[in-house]
Structures are given as structure tokens and as C-alpha cells.
Design a protein around this motif. Structure first.
Motif, PDB file in Angstrom:
ATOM      1  N   ILE A   1       0.645  -0.749  -0.135  1.00 20.65           N
ATOM      2  CA  ILE A   1      -0.073  -0.303  -0.046  1.00 20.65           C
ATOM      3  C   ILE A   1       1.560   1.088  -0.177  1.00 20.65           C
ATOM      4  O   ILE A   1       2.549   1.559   0.180  1.00 20.65           O
ATOM      5  N   PHE A   2       0.301   2.373  -0.089  1.00 25.23           N
ATOM      6  CA  PHE A   2       0.828   3.594  -0.648  1.00 25.23           C
ATOM      7  C   PHE A   2       1.319   4.038   1.202  1.00 25.23           C
ATOM      8  O   PHE A   2       0.144   4.607   1.719  1.00 25.23           O
ATOM      9  N   PRO A   3       2.023   4.232   2.419  1.00 18.57           N
ATOM     10  CA  PRO A   3       2.271   4.597   3.219  1.00 18.57           C
ATOM     11  C   PRO A   3       1.523   6.222   3.351  1.00 18.57           C
ATOM     12  O   PRO A   3       0.447   6.589   4.510  1.00 18.57           O
ATOM     13  N   GLY A   4       1.735   6.625   2.771  1.00 17.45           N
ATOM     14  CA  GLY A   4       1.765   8.141   2.992  1.00 17.45           C
ATOM     15  C   GLY A   4       0.836   8.586   2.169  1.00 17.45           C
ATOM     16  O   GLY A   4       0.520   9.796   2.640  1.00 17.45           O
ATOM     17  N   MET A   5      -0.291   7.955   2.089  1.00 20.38           N
ATOM     18  CA  MET A   5      -1.938   8.009   1.320  1.00 20.38           C
ATOM     19  C   MET A   5      -2.781   7.620   2.592  1.00 20.38           C
ATOM     20  O   MET A   5      -2.454   7.025   2.805  1.00 20.38           O
ATOM     21  N   THR A   6      -4.236   8.272   2.183  1.00 25.06           N
ATOM     22  CA  THR A   6      -4.926   8.243   3.396  1.00 25.06           C
ATOM     23  C   THR A   6      -5.936   6.732   2.660  1.00 25.06           C
ATOM     24  O   THR A   6      -5.016   6.566   0.921  1.00 25.06           O
ATOM     25  N   VAL A   7      -6.423   6.649   3.850  1.00 25.12           N
ATOM     26  CA  VAL A   7      -7.384   4.624   3.155  1.00 25.12           C
ATOM     27  C   VAL A   7      -7.954   5.685   1.872  1.00 25.12           C
ATOM     28  O   VAL A   7      -7.609   4.787   0.598  1.00 25.12           O
ATOM     29  N   LEU A   8      -8.564   6.611   1.742  1.00 34.36           N
ATOM     30  CA  LEU A   8      -9.235   6.658   1.151  1.00 34.36           C
ATOM     31  C   LEU A   8      -7.933   7.491  -0.679  1.00 34.36           C
ATOM     32  O   LEU A   8      -8.522   6.862  -1.924  1.00 34.36           O
ATOM     33  N   GLU A   9      -7.112   8.107  -0.469  1.00 30.70           N
ATOM     34  CA  GLU A   9      -6.167   7.842  -1.733  1.00 30.70           C
ATOM     35  C   GLU A   9      -5.643   6.862  -1.815  1.00 30.70           C
ATOM     36  O   GLU A   9      -6.146   6.669  -3.231  1.00 30.70           O
ATOM     37  N   ASN A  10      -5.315   5.229  -1.077  1.00 37.42           N
ATOM     38  CA  ASN A  10      -5.591   4.750  -1.552  1.00 37.42           C
ATOM     39  C   ASN A  10      -5.990   4.200  -2.563  1.00 37.42           C
ATOM     40  O   ASN A  10      -5.967   3.752  -3.854  1.00 37.42           O
ATOM     41  N   LEU A  11      -7.438   3.912  -1.930  1.00 33.68           N
ATOM     42  CA  LEU A  11      -8.581   2.960  -2.600  1.00 33.68           C
ATOM     43  C   LEU A  11      -8.510   4.476  -4.699  1.00 33.68           C
ATOM     44  O   LEU A  11      -8.735   3.416  -5.354  1.00 33.68           O
ATOM     45  N   ASP A  12      -8.361   5.287  -3.622  1.00 34.25           N
ATOM     46  CA  ASP A  12      -8.436   6.197  -5.547  1.00 34.25           C
ATOM     47  C   ASP A  12      -7.571   5.913  -6.235  1.00 34.25           C
ATOM     48  O   ASP A  12      -7.713   5.879  -7.647  1.00 34.25           O
ATOM     49  N   MET A  13      -6.353   5.419  -5.593  1.00 35.90           N
ATOM     50  CA  MET A  13      -5.630   5.056  -6.689  1.00 35.90           C
ATOM     51  C   MET A  13      -5.593   4.394  -7.523  1.00 35.90           C
ATOM     52  O   MET A  13      -5.134   3.674  -8.965  1.00 35.90           O
ATOM     53  N   GLY A  14      -6.268   3.214  -6.562  1.00 27.30           N
ATOM     54  CA  GLY A  14      -6.978   1.950  -7.454  1.00 27.30           C
ATOM     55  C   GLY A  14      -7.634   2.351  -8.429  1.00 27.30           C
ATOM     56  O   GLY A  14      -7.693   0.737  -9.447  1.00 27.30           O
ATOM     57  N   SER A  15      -8.409   2.772  -9.258  1.00 30.01           N
ATOM     58  CA  SER A  15      -8.980   3.316  -9.788  1.00 30.01           C
ATOM     59  C   SER A  15      -8.434   4.233 -10.823  1.00 30.01           C
ATOM     60  O   SER A  15      -9.429   5.184 -12.151  1.00 30.01           O
ATOM     61  N   TYR A  16      -6.974   4.508 -11.257  1.00 30.32           N
ATOM     62  CA  TYR A  16      -6.498   5.324 -11.531  1.00 30.32           C
ATOM     63  C   TYR A  16      -6.578   4.918 -13.339  1.00 30.32           C
ATOM     64  O   TYR A  16      -6.543   6.310 -13.716  1.00 30.32           O
ATOM     65  N   GLY A  17      -6.942   3.734 -13.768  1.00 29.45           N
ATOM     66  CA  GLY A  17      -6.886   3.930 -14.590  1.00 29.45           C
ATOM     67  C   GLY A  17      -8.242   4.117 -15.659  1.00 29.45           C
ATOM     68  O   GLY A  17      -8.412   3.496 -16.791  1.00 29.45           O
ATOM     69  N   ARG A  18      -8.668   4.110 -15.036  1.00 23.93           N
ATOM     70  CA  ARG A  18     -10.134   4.374 -15.218  1.00 23.93           C
ATOM     71  C   ARG A  18     -11.583   5.575 -15.415  1.00 23.93           C
ATOM     72  O   ARG A  18     -10.587   6.131 -15.249  1.00 23.93           O
ATOM     73  N   LYS A  19     -12.329   5.205 -16.121  1.00 19.08           N
ATOM     74  CA  LYS A  19     -12.522   7.125 -16.973  1.00 19.08           C
ATOM     75  C   LYS A  19     -14.343   6.859 -16.580  1.00 19.08           C
ATOM     76  O   LYS A  19     -15.098   8.273 -16.447  1.00 19.08           O
ATOM     77  N   ASP A  20     -14.562   5.709 -16.169  1.00 23.80           N
ATOM     78  CA  ASP A  20     -16.197   5.897 -15.137  1.00 23.80           C
ATOM     79  C   ASP A  20     -16.363   6.461 -14.212  1.00 23.80           C
ATOM     80  O   ASP A  20     -16.481   5.537 -13.653  1.00 23.80           O
TER      81      ASP A  20
END
Lengths: 237, 400
Positions: free
Chosen positions: A89-108
Motif C-alpha cells: 500500500i502507499f504508506p503516505g496516502m490515506t485510505v481513501l487516497e489509496n483506494l482512489d489510486m486503485g481506480s487510476y486507470g478508469r474513466k467511468d
């Protein structure tokens, strides 16, 4: 329908061969477990499927398309998502930011919101801690976050690399329960585990990996009943 | 609280969690003034702008105000000191893109600064036999050329990581300096005199931009810094910025999130390089003389020290760090000789007591998540905002 197929795949680290001539299939809707000891090539297999490592020979097919040479970040868009070993996981990001990164490649955007709800349903704990930094979470929570983050790309195939590593026994059962739940929701799961008992009990099919090759295969129940596997991996003889 | 059908924490985990929570609370992340960042974000947009405008106005007035005690006089001319500080600040902002955002340790950043300086010198100095163009044209030209060099260096080397990358960039820094020494056209130590300057004359017919008058150079560089800061702020909040932070935190994880890591690393290199080139061209114009003596490894390390001191990843911190690195030897002339010793000691102390730098970075990285988060907040209504380490969370888990 076959979702993922590895055909005669070999992987090298420099001149050292980590995987030799490996072939297996993952059918759509399955949970497939790869079990094996340290150094058997489990993580290498996972990284080869997700694209972090390149196969030196053989072909990898995903949903009918040859992805052997495809870069990892494009495979994510195609529907392969990995929760890496040691959580990653990205230690310096919050939970929500981590989850947000998970959707990085999406447009919808609406799909992302829906998947966020799905992750929060699966892991209410994450919902309570959206603003906490990933690095300050406990091991179990980090594992939830890693799985949740991998789900945020809405994958067809979820790769889980040792989800039980370093967790307390009670927690391992819960993680596996959730993996079954994710599978019931329609996501195919390829799982790598040292905890053979849980991994095989939950899996439709399993493979045993020894020094870079598959030595046994069968349904989860068959493998659990196999005396050789019992002795080597399940701690009963 | 966590008695839903979802996973709950077993006591061991809860204890670990409680400890992590305490640690998280005990260590204010926002610097010497805990909560300042949150207070700042809570201010209305207009108040923020008003405050920023006041700061900017004061910054523009600095050469005229010549504030006592702060000023570098009588040892050094205050206006020229300001001009040099602003160039260093701009360098730090550029290097911060590479080191701070993308986490790529570049020990040869001075090379880009040098390429920018030589671009300005070779196209404007009468000592140069080549094509001459107006000085202001050399600014975008220097950016383009250094960007090209950034890509040239980045494409083969950015497959390396960490220490290896640092060593290769270190080598690149030396290559540029040595080329400047051995290529006859670059004139080695003799260098280029009378580098150009922007046009314009005052009432008495004297050029406004003189090497002996720092004020116009300071104003020009300050304006460029503001523009670059606004651009960097936009980048930070964009998909590119989020990708850089993810790469900095964990490159493999970023890649399997769908971030084209290689492409964005090259981008960081190219953008950082172009700002370095721009500051080099400004430096050449202000000093009016370029030779091979100013672009050594020590200067590279000094740039890096500016970024680290200011706060790696924080663009305002970079401005502060860059200014300080230039200011301290000019202000305290008695200790200027020992500047490397002092900066070394300062860095060690900062790393011990304040690992994030003077102004630690904390970007908000949400794009889609922001809407989701707002939705979440609405849904939970009067309850404390989700995730705000509600005090009863740990207790609830412990009760299991």
C-alpha cells in the motif's frame, strides 16, 4: 470460458530460472490457488501474470487476447488487478487516497463510486478510517486496503499474493471468507498461498508449485486429500 | 461500532491499532504549527487569496524596503543578493518536481542549470561566434533544450532505481561540466562575457537590466517563480501529480494500479530539467558571465540540500529552502567560507528532528475520491467525519 491461460511460461532473473515451462488455466468465475513453499516461484508467477516481470518464453493469454508483451499498467485496464505480496500500500496516502489510486486507470466516474461502495461493504473497517494514513494501519487493515484497492479497478481477475502473510489466525479466516464473497460477486480470483489448508479449502481448483514447476493439480478437495500434499504442506502426515 | 458482519479486529490487532493511532496523533505532521495546514485549508478561498496577495506584494517590495537586520548589507548588495536567492529558489522548485514529487534522486541537476546558462550565453554574448538572438528568446529556448536533455538522460536511465539512478545522474552532471572544459566552442574557464539582458532603458537612457542592479532581475525571476508555482500546483493536483506521488511511494504498486510509471518518470525529468534550464538562463543574464567554474558537483548537492531543507515535495518549501541556501552565506559573510560545513550540519539536524523539512509536504491526492468522500460525509450525517480516528473506535474493537 478460459479467462487466463499460461502456456509453457518460463521466467528468469538474469540467468537464474525462477519458473520453468509452466502451464495452467484459470476459468471464469473460479477461485484458483497456487500453493508452494518459499522460493517455489509463487510470487514470480503472480508478477508475471500482472506484468511486473516479463516471461522469457511462453505465452500468456487473457480473455482470449495475447498479453505476453503487454505492460503492467495496461493489463490493469484490461482487467487484471493485483494485491501485491507484503501488501504494497502507499504508506503516505490515506485510505481513501489509496483506494482512489486503485481506480487510476478508469474513466467511468459513476462506476468508481459504485466500486467504492462495494469495497466499503466488504470492509466496513476501511470506511471508518478513510482519512487514516496507510502506513499507520495494522497488518490486517493494510491487507484489507490492498485487496480493496485492487478491487477499485473493477477487475475481471483478482490476483492475491499471500493475503494471509503475517496475520493472526482469526484474521486469516476472515480474509478468506471475504475472498469467497468477492468471488461470489463475480470476480475470478487467482490466489497464491503458503497457508495451504485455507487456500485449498476455499478454492475450486489448486496447483502445487515446487522449484518453478507445477507438480500436482486438481480440485481443492482432491489436493487436500492427497497424502503427499498433506505431508508436505498441511503439517499432517 | 464494528459489530457488523464485516471483519473485526482481534485484541492483538486492536492493541497494535491503538498504538498506531496514538503514534499518529502524537506526531503532528504539519510542522511546528500543528494544524496550520488544516486551518489554512479551512479558510475561505477569498481569505487565502488575500493573504497570498499580501505575501506576494511584500516579496515584490523587498528590494525597496531593504529591511534592517534581514538585509545582507553592508557585506553584499541586497538587491543582487535577492536576485541570486530568487534564482536558487527557482532551481529548487524545478528540482523539487524530480526529487520531491516523483522521488527520483537526481545528483546531477546542476547539469541542466549549466545547459540553460550556456544556452543564454552562447546565443547572446558577443564572445560567441554563433547566431545571436534577443535575450528573452533564450529563456524558452533554454527550457526546450534542457527538456530535450532531460528526456535524453531520462529514457536510458530511468529504468534504474534509487542509488543506481543517483550515480548515473551524478555522472551526467560531471559530463556536462567536463564537456564545457574540453570543447573549444564552450570556452572553458575563459567563458562568455557580457551575456545579454532583457531590453528597456530608463529615463536617462541607461539599460534597466544591469548586472550591477539586482532589482529588475529579482522582479523578473520572482514573476517567473510565481508562474512556475501556479503551474506546479496545477500539476500536483492533476492525474500526473497523483501518479508521481504514487511512484515515489511505491513504484511497483503504482504500476499495477495502472500508472504508466516510466512515462511519468520521464515527464518529471523533462519538466524538472526545463525549470533548471530556465533558472540557468536567468542566472547567466543576471551575472553576465558564464564559464565552467560554477557547475560543479558541490553546487548540485547544494541544490538538493535546498529542496531537502525546505521540505521535499513541498513547492513553497522549495522556494524557502532555495532562498535560504543562497541567503545564509551572503548574510553571514563571516561564516560564508564554511557554508558546506554549516549546510551539512543543518541537514543532519533537520533529518533528525524534522525529517519532512522545514515545510513538510502533504498533498491532497484525490480526484474521483473527492466526490465519493463528500458523498460519504453527507451519508454519515451528524456522525464524526468518517475516518477521523473516532475515539470510540478502538474501544469498540477491544470489546469484542
Amino acid at each position: 470460458m478460459t479467462l487466463l491461460e499460461l502456456k509453457n511460461v518460463s521466467v528468469h532473473y538474469g540467468r537464474i530460472r525462477a519458473i520453468h515451462d509452466m502451464s495452467f488455466k484459470v476459468e471464469e468465475g473460479e477461485i484458483v490457488s497456487l500453493i508452494g513453499a518459499n522460493g517455489a516461484g509463487k510470487t514470480t508467477t503472480m508478477k508475471t501474470v500482472s506484468g511486473l516481470l516479463n516471461a522469457s518464453s511462453g505465452t500468456i493469454t487473457f480473455a482470449g487476447e495475447d498479453i505476453t508483451k503487454m505492460r503492467a499498467h495496461i493489463r490493469v485496464v484490461q482487467g487484471i488487478s493485483q494485491a501485491p505480496e507484503g501488501r504494497g500500500i502507499f504508506p503516505g496516502m490515506t485510505v481513501l487516497e489509496n483506494l482512489d489510486m486503485g481506480s487510476y486507470g478508469r474513466k467511468d466516474r459513476s462506476g468508481v463510486t459504485k466500486d467504492l461502495d462495494r469495497v466499503f461493504d466488504l470492509f466496513p473497517r476501511l470506511k471508518e478510517r478513510t482519512k487514516q494514513f496507510g502506513g499507520t494501519m495494522s497488518g490486517g487493515e493494510q491487507q484489507m486496503l490492498a485487496i480493496g484497492r485492487a478491487l477499485m479497478s473493477n477487475p475481471k481477475l483478482l490476483l492475491l499474493d499471500e493475503p494471509s502473510m503475517g496475520l493472526a489466525p482469526q484474521f486469516i479466516r476472515q480474509i478468506f471468507k471475504i475472498i469467497t464473497e468477492i468471488n461470489n460477486q463475480g470476480t475470478t480470483v487467482l490466489l497464491v498461498e503458503q497457508n495451504a489448508n485455507q487456500a485449498l479449502a476455499r478454492a475450486h481448483r489448486g496447483f502445487v508449485l515446487e522449484t518453478g514447476s507445477i507438480t500436482h493439480s486438481g480440485t481443492g478437495k482432491e489436493l487436500l486429500a492427497n497424502p503427499a500434499i498433506k505431508e508436505a504442506y498441511l503439517g499432517v502426515g | 461500532m464494528s459489530t457488523t458482519e464485516g471483519p473485526t479486529l482481534i485484541p492483538d490487532d486492536a492493541a497494535a491499532q491503538a498504538m498506531a493511532d496514538r503514534e499518529a496523533k502524537g506526531k503532528p505532521r504539519k510542522g511546528w504549527f500543528p494544524g496550520l495546514g488544516e486551518k489554512w485549508n479551512a479558510l475561505p478561498r477569498q481569505t487565502q487569496w488575500l493573504f497570498l496577495i499580501i505575501v506576494v506584494v511584500i516579496a515584490y517590495l523587498l528590494p525597496i524596503l531593504n529591511p534592517p537586520f534581514i538585509t545582507t548589507e553592508p557585506g553584499n548588495n541586497w538587491q543582487i543578493a535577492l536576485a541570486q536567492m530568487s534564482v536558487y529558489a527557482l532551481v529548487a522548485v524545478g528540482l523539487n518536481v524530480v526529487v520531491g514529487y516523483a522521488g527520483l534522486l537526481d545528483l546531477g541537476y546542476v547539469a541542466f542549470f549549466a545547459v540553460g546558462s550556456y544556452t543564454a550565453a552562447m546565443f547572446t554574448s558577443p564572445d560567441s561566434p554563433y547566431l545571436h538572438i534577443p535575450y528573452l528568446w533564450t529563456l524558452p529556448l533554454a527550457m526546450a533544450i534542457t527538456m530535450f536533455f532531460g528526456v535524453l538522460l531520462g529514457v536510458p536511465t530511468l529504468r534504474l532505481r534509487g542509488d543506481y539512478l543517483a550515480i548515473v545522474t551524478l555522472g551526467f552532471g560531471e559530463i556536462v561540466r567536463i564537456l564545457a572544459t574540453i570543447i573549444p566552442a564552450m570556452k572553458g574557464q575563459v567563458g562568455f562575457q557580457n551575456v545579454g539582458h532583457p531590453p528597456g532603458t530608463d529615463a536617462e537612457g541607461q539599460p534597466i537590466f544591469l548586472n550591477s542592479n539586482g532589482t529588475p532581475w529579482y522582479w523578473l525571476t520572482l514573476t517567473i517563480i510565481i508562474v512556475v508555482l501556479l503551474a506546479a500546483g496545477n500539476l500536483e493536483r492533476s492525474r500526473v501529480g497523483r501518479a508521481w506521488i504514487a511512484i515515489r511511494e511505491d513504484e511497483d504498486a503504482a504500476e499495477i494500479m495502472g500508472v504508466p510509471t516510466f512515462k511519468y518518470k520521464v515527464w518529471a525529468f523533462a519538466i524538472g530539467a526545463s525549470v533548471g534550464g530556465l533558472s540557468g538562463a536567468l542566472f547567466a543574464g543576471q551575472v553576465g558571465f558564464v564559464n565552467n567554474q560554477k557547475f560543479d558537483i558541490a553546487t548540485s548537492i547544494l541544490f538538493l540540500a535546498a529542496v531537502v531543507m525546505g521540505g521535499t515535495g513541498n513547492k513553497v518549501g522549495a522556494v524557502l529552502g532555495g532562498s535560504l541556501v543562497a541567503y545564509i552565506p551572503l548574510r553571514f559573510t563571516a561564516i560564508a567560507e564554511f557554508k558546506y560545513l554549516i549546510f551539512g550540519a543543518a541537514l543532519v539536524l533537520i533529518m533528525i528532528f524534522r525529517p519532512g523539512g522545514i515545510l513538510p509536504a502533504r498533498q491532497s491526492l484525490l480526484a474521483y475520491g473527492r466526490t465519493a468522500y463528500n458523498k460519504l460525509r453527507e451519508a454519515t450525517g451528524k456522525k464524526p467525519a468518517p475516518g477521523q480516528l473516532a475515539p470510540n473506535t478502538g474501544k469498540g474493537a477491544g470489546d469484542e
